[in-house]
Design an enzyme around this catalytic site. Structure first.
Site, mmCIF file in Angstrom:
data_model
loop_
_atom_site.group_PDB
_atom_site.id
_atom_site.type_symbol
_atom_site.label_atom_id
_atom_site.label_comp_id
_atom_site.label_asym_id
_atom_site.label_seq_id
_atom_site.Cartn_x
_atom_site.Cartn_y
_atom_site.Cartn_z
ATOM 1 C CG ASP A 16 -5.791 -34.310 -24.852
ATOM 2 O OD1 ASP A 16 -4.984 -34.325 -25.679
ATOM 3 O OD2 ASP A 16 -7.165 -34.348 -25.333
ATOM 4 C CB ALA A 56 -8.409 -26.000 -25.665
#
Length: 430
Positions: free
Chosen positions: A307, A343
């Protein structure tokens, strides 16, 4: 030709190496062809085709694995797949730079991921993110297997750091097509390899998305449950309609509860096929014990992902993000400035591989499968990617092993081969 040059040997034979065969590491030679870009059957090459190796490489007992497959990458080295550039040419050049750098980490193919955005953004960037196809060359680096669109059909309560103002609810398939662009969605499975979009992450409980799942799957698209507040029953209904993947398990979804296990409960049910699921083993997104619990529940479905954001490969600091917010990079940890919201990640896949092996005590073969054979199976690419069987693409990673008292046994990316051509050698890198 996938990458043949005048100085590239046609047939390369790897010897004194360990490869995965029948879920075991065994000592066995491997032959590859740089013209076809494929792995060849050594007996057939020698006895039937009368070929002999142009080059023999002694790997000194190291592991020869299939190239890694990354199923969720948002960007790297300062380039964000979700941000259009001044021109398509400028965007494509940034993409090529990511591909050339990414392959040095052992990732030979991946799904470039676009986060929740406006329709205009999808229309601009998706045409560049489709499968590399016949235009692929070894020297271009990592290869796109198709885009992963993460949103915007996700739950407002589980948005993570996705922009709330761009989130949408689809009532009909036409709503989905209008958002992503008709040209970016194949109309049938045979055309899927030519369609830019390969996977969609969406919350099945939002709008009428549940009734759109089977139509999307019939187009050759992987439907992944993610950024969702779905109950166990809603998750099960999505699986019944064709959902086969869960995006970054545990993160941005209803948490496990003993009276309602939520999406995580899908790993334990046996009445329907259990979905594949992404795990971010960067030491930030998940506790090691959570990873071990998921793996023990459904080991065959675990896919390691990063990710990673565009900050992967950049120095620590504070950086602008797509919506005007700022992200703080501290090692692999990325947080939204002014909050503790995670994030994304800036870890590499080989880091996640080593963390996973250390935390779960999974075997080396099981760990390698989580970034090769398992994502290939999830994407319907068995026999092409993630394997060393003859006829598969000759995407290879030579893995060394080292030991230190802090990390224990660690795998290292020593060499990377793409379509039968060596594109990275750690001993010769700067």
């Amino acid at each position: 030709m996938p990458g043949k040059t005048a100085s590239t040997p046609r047939i390369t034979k790897f010897t004194n190496c360990r490869i995965i065969n029948d879920n075991k590491l065994i000592e066995q030679d491997l032959w590859i062809d740089s013209i076809s870009g494929k792995i060849v059957k050594d007996q057939q090459a020698f006895y039937e085709l009368h070929l002999s190796p142009d080059e023999v490489i002694d790997l000194g007992g190291r592991i020869l694995a299939p190239g890694f497959i990354e199923a969720q990458l948002n960007g790297a080295h300062g380039f964000d797949f979700s941000v259009p550039q001044a021109s398509k040419e400028q965007y494509d050049e940034g993409l090529r730079e990511v591909n050339r750098e990414l392959i040095k980490t052992g990732v030979t193919s991946y799904l470039p991921t676009v986060v929740s955005s406006t329709a205009e953004v999808y229309w601009k960037v998706l045409p560049s993110l489709g499968p590399s196809g016949d235009a692929r060359r070894a020297e271009d680096g990592a290869e796109s297997l198709g885009a992963h669109v993460e949103g915007p059909f996700i739950n407002l309560r589980r948005n993570g750091i996705h922009k709330l103002e761009v989130l949408r609810a689809a009532q009909t398939l036409s709503d989905v097509i209008e958002c992503y662009g008709k040209e970016n969605l194949s109309e049938s499975v045979p055309a899927a390899t030519r369609s830019p979009i390969k996977m969609i992450t969406a919350a099945p409980e939002v709008g009428n998305m549940m009734d759109n799942i089977s139509s999307l799957v019939s187009r050759g698209i992987v439907y992944s449950i993610g950024h969702s507040d779905a109950t166990y029953e809603q998750g099960l209904a999505a699986v019944e309609r064709g959902a086969t993947m869960v995006t970054h398990l545990f993160n941005a979804m209803r948490p496990f509860y003993h009276r309602n296990p939520g999406i995580f409960g899908l790993l334990g049910q046996t009445d329907h096929p259990r979905p594949f699921y992404g795990i971010i083993s960067d030491g930030i997104h998940l506790h090691p014990t959570s990873i071990k619990i998921a793996y023990n529940a459904h080991p065959e479905g675990l896919i390691l992902i990063t990710d990673a954001m565009k900050l992967c490969g950049l120095p620590d600091g504070v950086y602008d993000w797509t919506n005007g917010d700022r992200i703080i990079k501290d090692g692999s940890r990325l947080t939204l400035e002014g909050s503790d919201k995670i994030a994304g990640s800036s870890a590499t896949l080989i880091e996640c591989v080593n963390n996973f092996r250390r935390w779960t005590n999974a075997s080396t073969v099981q760990t390698i499968n989580a970034v090769t054979a398992t994502p290939a199976r999830m994407l319907g690419l068995e026999g092409i990617k993630g394997t060393l069987q003859s006829g598969a693409d000759a995407d290879l990673v030579v893995l060394g092993e080292k030991f230190d008292s802090f990390s224990g046994h660690t795998l290292t990316v020593d060499q990377v081969w793409k379509f039968g051509v060596k594109v990275y050698d750690s001993e010769k890198s700067d």
